[in-house]
Design a protein around this motif. Structure first.
Motif, short mmCIF file in Angstrom:
data_model
loop_
_atom_site.label_atom_id
_atom_site.label_comp_id
_atom_site.label_asym_id
_atom_site.label_seq_id
_atom_site.Cartn_x
_atom_site.Cartn_y
_atom_site.Cartn_z
N ALA A 110 0.86 -1.17 0.00
CA ALA A 110 0.00 0.00 0.00
C ALA A 110 0.90 1.22 0.00
CB ALA A 110 -0.91 0.00 1.22
N THR A 111 0.50 2.24 -0.74
CA THR A 111 1.29 3.47 -0.79
C THR A 111 0.39 4.65 -0.48
OG1 THR A 111 0.94 3.68 -3.18
CG2 THR A 111 2.94 2.54 -2.47
N PHE A 112 0.99 5.68 0.09
CA PHE A 112 0.25 6.91 0.34
C PHE A 112 1.13 8.09 0.05
CE2 PHE A 112 2.28 6.22 4.46
CZ PHE A 112 2.73 7.49 4.79
N GLY A 113 0.48 9.21 -0.22
CA GLY A 113 1.20 10.44 -0.47
C GLY A 113 0.76 11.53 0.47
N THR A 114 1.57 12.58 0.51
CA THR A 114 1.20 13.80 1.22
C THR A 114 1.27 14.94 0.22
OG1 THR A 114 3.48 14.10 1.99
CG2 THR A 114 1.95 13.00 3.49
N SER A 115 0.24 15.75 0.22
CA SER A 115 0.14 16.88 -0.70
C SER A 115 -0.99 17.77 -0.21
CB SER A 115 -0.16 16.41 -2.12
OG SER A 115 -0.42 17.50 -2.97
N SER A 116 -0.85 19.05 -0.45
CA SER A 116 -1.94 19.95 -0.09
C SER A 116 -2.88 20.21 -1.25
CB SER A 116 -1.37 21.27 0.43
OG SER A 116 -0.57 21.87 -0.57
N SER A 117 -2.52 19.74 -2.46
CA SER A 117 -3.33 20.12 -3.61
C SER A 117 -3.55 19.04 -4.66
CB SER A 117 -2.68 21.33 -4.29
OG SER A 117 -1.40 20.98 -4.77
N THR A 118 -2.97 17.87 -4.48
CA THR A 118 -3.02 16.85 -5.53
C THR A 118 -3.70 15.59 -5.01
OG1 THR A 118 -0.95 17.68 -6.44
CG2 THR A 118 -1.60 15.49 -7.12
N GLY A 119 -4.49 14.95 -5.87
CA GLY A 119 -5.08 13.65 -5.54
C GLY A 119 -4.08 12.53 -5.76
N TYR A 120 -4.53 11.28 -5.63
CA TYR A 120 -3.60 10.15 -5.70
C TYR A 120 -3.70 9.33 -6.99
CZ TYR A 120 -0.18 7.03 -3.71
OH TYR A 120 0.98 6.34 -3.48
N ASP A 121 -4.58 9.68 -7.91
CA ASP A 121 -4.78 8.85 -9.10
C ASP A 121 -3.50 8.65 -9.91
OD1 ASP A 121 -7.41 8.57 -8.39
OD2 ASP A 121 -8.15 10.05 -9.84
N ARG A 122 -2.81 9.72 -10.26
CA ARG A 122 -1.57 9.59 -11.06
C ARG A 122 -0.49 8.85 -10.28
NH1 ARG A 122 0.89 14.67 -13.13
NH2 ARG A 122 2.27 13.21 -14.16
N ALA A 123 -0.41 9.10 -8.97
CA ALA A 123 0.58 8.41 -8.15
C ALA A 123 0.30 6.91 -8.13
CB ALA A 123 0.58 8.98 -6.74
N GLN A 124 -0.98 6.52 -7.99
CA GLN A 124 -1.35 5.10 -7.98
C GLN A 124 -0.97 4.45 -9.31
OE1 GLN A 124 -2.87 3.59 -5.27
NE2 GLN A 124 -2.89 1.58 -6.23
N THR A 125 -1.24 5.12 -10.40
CA THR A 125 -0.88 4.59 -11.72
C THR A 125 0.63 4.43 -11.84
OG1 THR A 125 -2.83 5.60 -12.72
CG2 THR A 125 -1.02 5.06 -14.21
N ASN A 126 1.37 5.40 -11.33
CA ASN A 126 2.83 5.35 -11.38
C ASN A 126 3.37 4.16 -10.57
OD1 ASN A 126 5.57 6.30 -10.07
ND2 ASN A 126 5.34 7.48 -11.97
N VAL A 127 2.84 3.96 -9.37
CA VAL A 127 3.27 2.84 -8.53
C VAL A 127 2.90 1.52 -9.19
CG1 VAL A 127 2.86 1.65 -6.32
CG2 VAL A 127 3.25 4.13 -6.35
#
Length: 162
Positions: A110-127
């Motif tokens: 499982a992966t998670f991100g921290t950001s004040s302005s971005t969702g996780y869709d692109r990050a999930q695709t990248n992972v």
């Protein structure tokens, strides 16, 4: 009894705090990911197209950033959680390097991100692409941006860990 580890990269301390909170909620071990060359505040200036992080993030999908050879042995862990900031919509390139260097076969990831302005869709695709490129057979959970205590708790509770 299953064991969980939370690996994280944090440039400013935000992701470290989230990783510590996730590890506390899951009673998991915690370990940091270290780039070979640490990032400076100047490296992270996203307003400047020539900064190190900007240049790295705009590489092709297979771009990588070297990390220290100090990752823990995952042999005793069933669940691996990787936390990272989100830079330009995706994890820092050193997260792909980390995934390359781990033996994740048979694990729950499982992966998670921290950001004040971005969702996780692109990050999930990248992972997911990095996992696929490595040929890992694993259970990849849906990640999320953990930008509040409530969101963090909801995400942790949504995980289907071993």
């Amino acid at each position: 009894m299953s064991k969980t580890i939370v690996l994280y990269y944090s440039a400013t301390g935000t992701t470290k705090r989230a990783a510590q909170a996730v590890a506390n909620q899951l009673n998991a071990d915690l370990a940091a990911i270290h780039p070979v060359k640490p990032y400076t505040a100047e490296d992270l200036n996203w307003h400047d197209e020539t900064t190190r992080a900007t240049v790295e993030q705009k590489q092709e999908h297979d771009g990588r950033v070297p990390i220290e050879d100090d990752l823990p042995d995952l042999g005793e862990y069933d669940n691996v959680i990787i936390g990272h900031p989100i830079w330009w919509g995706i994890p820092p390139r050193l997260i792909a390097t980390t995934i390359d260097h781990l033996d994740l076969n048979g694990k729950v990831l499982a992966t998670f991100g921290t950001s004040s302005s971005t969702g996780y869709d692109r990050a999930q695709t990248n992972v997911a692409r990095t996992v696929r490129e490595n040929g890992y057979q694993l259970d990849l959970q849906q990640g999320d941006v953990l930008n509040s205590p409530a969101r963090l708790t909801a995400w942790v509770n949504s995980l289907n860990l071993k």
